[in-house]
Design a protein around this motif. Structure first.
Motif, short mmCIF file in Angstrom:
data_model
loop_
_atom_site.label_atom_id
_atom_site.label_comp_id
_atom_site.label_asym_id
_atom_site.label_seq_id
_atom_site.Cartn_x
_atom_site.Cartn_y
_atom_site.Cartn_z
N ASP A 35 -3.32 -0.14 2.01
CA ASP A 35 -3.55 -1.55 2.31
C ASP A 35 -5.02 -1.81 2.63
O ASP A 35 -5.61 -2.80 2.17
N GLU A 36 -5.63 -0.93 3.40
CA GLU A 36 -7.04 -1.09 3.74
C GLU A 36 -7.92 -1.01 2.48
O GLU A 36 -8.95 -1.68 2.39
N ARG A 37 -7.50 -0.21 1.51
CA ARG A 37 -8.26 -0.11 0.26
C ARG A 37 -7.90 -1.21 -0.73
O ARG A 37 -8.54 -1.34 -1.78
N GLY A 38 -6.86 -1.99 -0.43
CA GLY A 38 -6.41 -3.02 -1.36
C GLY A 38 -5.77 -2.43 -2.60
O GLY A 38 -5.90 -2.96 -3.70
N ASP A 83 7.34 -0.68 2.32
CA ASP A 83 6.10 -1.38 1.99
C ASP A 83 6.43 -2.58 1.11
O ASP A 83 6.87 -2.41 -0.03
N PRO A 84 6.21 -3.81 1.58
CA PRO A 84 6.48 -4.99 0.76
C PRO A 84 5.68 -5.01 -0.55
O PRO A 84 6.14 -5.60 -1.53
N VAL A 85 4.51 -4.37 -0.57
CA VAL A 85 3.73 -4.33 -1.81
C VAL A 85 4.48 -3.54 -2.88
O VAL A 85 4.53 -3.95 -4.05
N LEU A 86 5.09 -2.42 -2.48
CA LEU A 86 5.91 -1.68 -3.43
C LEU A 86 7.15 -2.49 -3.81
O LEU A 86 7.59 -2.47 -4.97
N ARG A 199 -7.91 -11.48 -23.22
CA ARG A 199 -8.96 -11.08 -22.28
C ARG A 199 -8.39 -11.04 -20.87
O ARG A 199 -7.77 -12.00 -20.41
N ASP A 200 -8.62 -9.92 -20.20
CA ASP A 200 -8.19 -9.79 -18.81
C ASP A 200 -9.11 -10.59 -17.92
O ASP A 200 -10.34 -10.50 -18.02
N LEU A 201 -8.53 -11.38 -17.02
CA LEU A 201 -9.30 -12.13 -16.04
C LEU A 201 -9.46 -11.30 -14.77
O LEU A 201 -8.68 -10.37 -14.54
N PRO A 202 -10.44 -11.60 -13.95
CA PRO A 202 -10.64 -10.81 -12.73
C PRO A 202 -9.40 -10.84 -11.83
O PRO A 202 -8.67 -11.83 -11.78
N ARG A 203 -9.22 -9.75 -11.12
CA ARG A 203 -8.10 -9.65 -10.19
C ARG A 203 -8.31 -10.63 -9.03
O ARG A 203 -9.43 -10.86 -8.59
N PHE A 204 -7.21 -11.19 -8.55
CA PHE A 204 -7.26 -12.11 -7.41
C PHE A 204 -7.04 -11.32 -6.12
O PHE A 204 -6.07 -10.57 -6.00
N GLY A 205 -7.93 -11.50 -5.14
CA GLY A 205 -7.75 -10.90 -3.83
C GLY A 205 -6.88 -11.79 -2.95
O GLY A 205 -6.87 -13.01 -3.10
N THR A 206 -6.15 -11.19 -2.04
CA THR A 206 -5.25 -11.94 -1.18
C THR A 206 -5.35 -11.45 0.25
O THR A 206 -5.78 -10.33 0.51
N VAL A 207 -4.92 -12.28 1.19
CA VAL A 207 -4.89 -11.90 2.60
C VAL A 207 -3.72 -10.97 2.87
O VAL A 207 -3.86 -9.93 3.50
N GLY A 208 -2.53 -11.35 2.40
CA GLY A 208 -1.36 -10.49 2.48
C GLY A 208 -1.13 -9.82 1.14
O GLY A 208 -1.73 -10.19 0.13
N MET A 209 -0.24 -8.83 1.13
CA MET A 209 0.02 -8.09 -0.11
C MET A 209 -1.29 -7.66 -0.78
O MET A 209 -1.48 -7.83 -1.98
N ARG A 210 -2.19 -7.06 0.02
CA ARG A 210 -3.52 -6.74 -0.49
C ARG A 210 -3.48 -5.81 -1.70
O ARG A 210 -4.35 -5.87 -2.56
N GLY A 211 -2.49 -4.93 -1.75
CA GLY A 211 -2.43 -3.99 -2.86
C GLY A 211 -1.77 -4.53 -4.10
O GLY A 211 -1.72 -3.84 -5.13
N LEU A 212 -1.25 -5.75 -4.04
CA LEU A 212 -0.56 -6.33 -5.18
C LEU A 212 -1.53 -6.57 -6.33
O LEU A 212 -2.62 -7.12 -6.12
N GLN A 213 -1.14 -6.18 -7.52
CA GLN A 213 -2.00 -6.33 -8.69
C GLN A 213 -1.83 -7.73 -9.27
O GLN A 213 -1.06 -7.96 -10.20
N ARG A 363 1.41 -10.26 7.46
CA ARG A 363 0.68 -10.84 6.31
C ARG A 363 1.50 -10.76 5.03
O ARG A 363 1.54 -11.69 4.22
N ASP A 364 2.16 -9.64 4.84
CA ASP A 364 2.88 -9.41 3.59
C ASP A 364 4.13 -10.27 3.47
O ASP A 364 4.59 -10.55 2.35
N LEU A 365 4.70 -10.67 4.61
CA LEU A 365 5.93 -11.47 4.55
C LEU A 365 5.66 -12.92 4.19
O LEU A 365 6.54 -13.61 3.66
N ALA A 366 4.43 -13.40 4.42
CA ALA A 366 4.13 -14.83 4.23
C ALA A 366 4.56 -15.36 2.86
O ALA A 366 5.11 -16.47 2.79
N PRO A 367 4.36 -14.64 1.75
CA PRO A 367 4.74 -15.20 0.45
C PRO A 367 6.22 -15.47 0.27
O PRO A 367 6.61 -16.16 -0.68
#
Length: 566
Positions: A35-38, A83-86, A199-213, A363-367
């Protein structure tokens, strides 16, 4: 073990191992580091590959294990607890995409997607465009006819796994004219596209679910076969609305695993913290909040259990129940985690130490409240159905079968073809309340009967109000008071679910009226539940914590160090 909990859910828990083990590659420490590494936890994805999680999303006719929605939910809770990201990034995102194919695709299309999933690859559902949010009817992405082919043009943004998905289910405009038949679903095999076509667009960063692609794609007249359309041309919105009934029922139910872990983290901390000469667990206010959170977790899982079983038993009413599940369960989970954060105080946002996982879970539960479809959209989908439900079901409709509430009862196969855009006034769940009152009640359950009688009276009053609603109050422009009717209806259904599960269970704890009475008091905003009710709930909660069992309806054994070292 009840039939509501397949053995393979326990097998997945054992595979994931003890979360407290610092050396566990899918333990809490590893999850926090990712999570810290996103990043999505790579070891977690490898573990789920080894388990074959994607088979849970594929119907048995195509070689998978998706026989029952409630079984899928229980398996996925094991992932969300870890892990909610998984849970979302590895699992639920592919499940969402697959449901659209099982709902509208032909056998060849379904077979291809099943093969992709069973081979361990990702499938993405590419609906979202930032300019239009949840309003799918405004989608600008186009699929223009070009002979026997279609040419795809436009952007899809903030889509889970879009950059690493082998196949995509894309919502595209196939008719420039507005209307319900203006869009289609297109199945895209990314490996079959010409090099450089997208064309791939840049990845979106998020506050929660930081590791989500989360990413996006841009298409520029990309050719695909005309046969890539799922179902008839122009049926995309209809298919999406039907498939949503499955996913917006199951996804919030899966997310109760997040609250389970948050509650466990809070108990670990409060049981170790000394205040006023004893542990924090001895403080009356702390005990009351913990009992209330436990009651809300049980209530959330009760609604989720009835909702998922309804997909099998009364799919014609799923348009109502799915909206009610998403609206009520997501709020229960979010509010409960907020109350735990208040108990933890400054410890709830620490990123190091024993409570570090809590801030990630928060943070991860918010969505859960806005992802996939927002809670407000669920209210709006309920509003136009309330008047007909009131007239046809709430004061004399056909009650639900007992199997809807008996978690040990077998279920028929999921029938995607029986999902309907409108329930046509069918509400067997609400109608079951009157049938319950006509049944036998023993003296021990007098308080429950009184609560059921009060609910029946409220349902009658709600029926009179909703039946008289003018057409101008059925849509997005409805007054706040009308929106509150949808809220009251959803809240009343939660009490009916709890009552009926209590009446149909053989589990000693769930058969005790205490947890249902707690749910009644909490939803009616009356005085706090009686002391014996809170004491019974807290006693059960602490026993499960001591015995390493889950806090939901199933009370399943969870992996811990003593077990994993044997």
């Amino acid at each position: 073990m009840t039939t509501a909990v397949p053995e393979r859910a326990a097998a997945l828990d054992r595979l994931l191992g003890d979360p407290a083990d610092q050396a566990n590659p899918v333990g809490t420490r590893a999850v926090l580091d990712a999570d810290e590494r996103g990043e999505t936890p790579a070891a977690g994805e490898r573990a789920l590959d080894a388990y074959g999680l994607n088979a849970e999303f594929v119907p048995p006719g195509h070689g998978g294990r998706l026989t029952r929605a409630d079984h899928l939910v229980e398996v996925m809770r094991a992932v969300y607890r870890r892990d909610p990201v998984l849970g979302l990034g590895y699992g639920a995102a592919s499940f969402i995409a697959g449901v659209h194919v099982w709902t509208a695709g032909d056998r060849e299309q379904a077979g291809r997607v099943a093969d992709v999933l069973l081979a361990g690859h990702k499938v993405a559902v590419a609906f979202h465009e930032l300019a239009h949010g949840n309003d799918m009817s405004r989608t600008e992405f186009t699929a223009a006819p070009d002979g026997e082919r279609l040419r795809l043009s436009g952007r899809k943004e903030v889509v889970t796994n879009i950059s690493r998905a082998r196949a995509l289910v894309v919502l595209a405009r196939t008719d420039p004219r507005p209307g319900p038949r203006s869009h289609s679903l297109v199945l895209v095999d990314r490996a079959a596209l010409p090099a450089g076509a997208i064309r791939d667009l840049p990845r979106f960063g998020t506050v929660g679910m930081r590791g989500l692609q989360l990413g996006g794609l841009e298409f520029d007249a990309v050719p695909v076969p005309g046969s890539a359309v799922l179902g008839p041309v122009g049926s995309g919105l209809e298919t999406a609305l039907k498939a949503l009934q499955i996913t917006r029922t199951t996804l919030p139910a899966m997310a109760s695993g997040v609250l389970d872990t948050a509650l466990r983290t809070a108990l670990d901390h409060l049981g170790a913290r000394t205040l006023y000469g004893g542990t924090a667990l001895g403080i009356p206010h702390v005990r009351s909040v913990l009992a209330g959170v436990f009651a809300d977790l049980l209530r959330a899982e009760a609604v989720g259990a009835v909702g998922t079983r309804a997909l099998h038993l009364v799919p014609e009413s799923a348009s109502v129940y799915s909206a009610a599940v998403k609206y009520t369960v997501s709020k229960l989970l979010l509010d409960a985690v907020d109350r735990l954060a208040e108990l933890l105080g400054a410890h709830f946002y620490l990123r190091e130490g024993p409570t570090a996982l809590f801030q990630k879970l928060l943070r991860d539960l918010a969505p859960v409240g806005f992802g996939h479809i927002a809670r407000a959209a669920c209210q709006m989908s309920l509003l136009p159905q309330l008047p007909l439900l009131a007239r046809r079901s709430w004061t004399g409709g056909t009650p639900a079968p007992d199997a809807l509430f008996d978690l040990d009862a077998e279920l028929p196969a999921l029938r995607y073809d029986r999902l309907a855009l409108h329930a046509a006034g069918r509400d067997p769940l609400a109608a079951s309340l009157a049938a319950a009152l006509d049944g036998p009640w023993d003296d021990r359950h007098r308080p429950l009967r009184a609560a059921a009688e009060a609910d029946q009276a409220e349902l009658g009053e709600l029926a009179r109000t909703c039946a008289a609603l003018p057409v101008t109050e059925w849509g997005v422009d409805a007054s706040p008071g009308t929106y509150d009717l949808a809220h009251r209806y959803g809240t009343l259904l939660t009490r009916v679910c709890c009552l009926q599960l209590q009446r149909h269970t053989t589990d000693p704890f769930l058969a005790d009226p205490a947890w249902v009475l707690a749910a009644v008091h909490r939803t009616r905003r009356e005085s706090p539940p009686p002391g014996p009710v809170e004491d019974a709930l807290l006693g059960e909660l602490l026993r499960r914590h001591r015995d390493h069992r889950s806090f939901g309806l199933a009370a399943r054994p969870l992996p811990h160090r003593e077990e994993t070292t044997r």
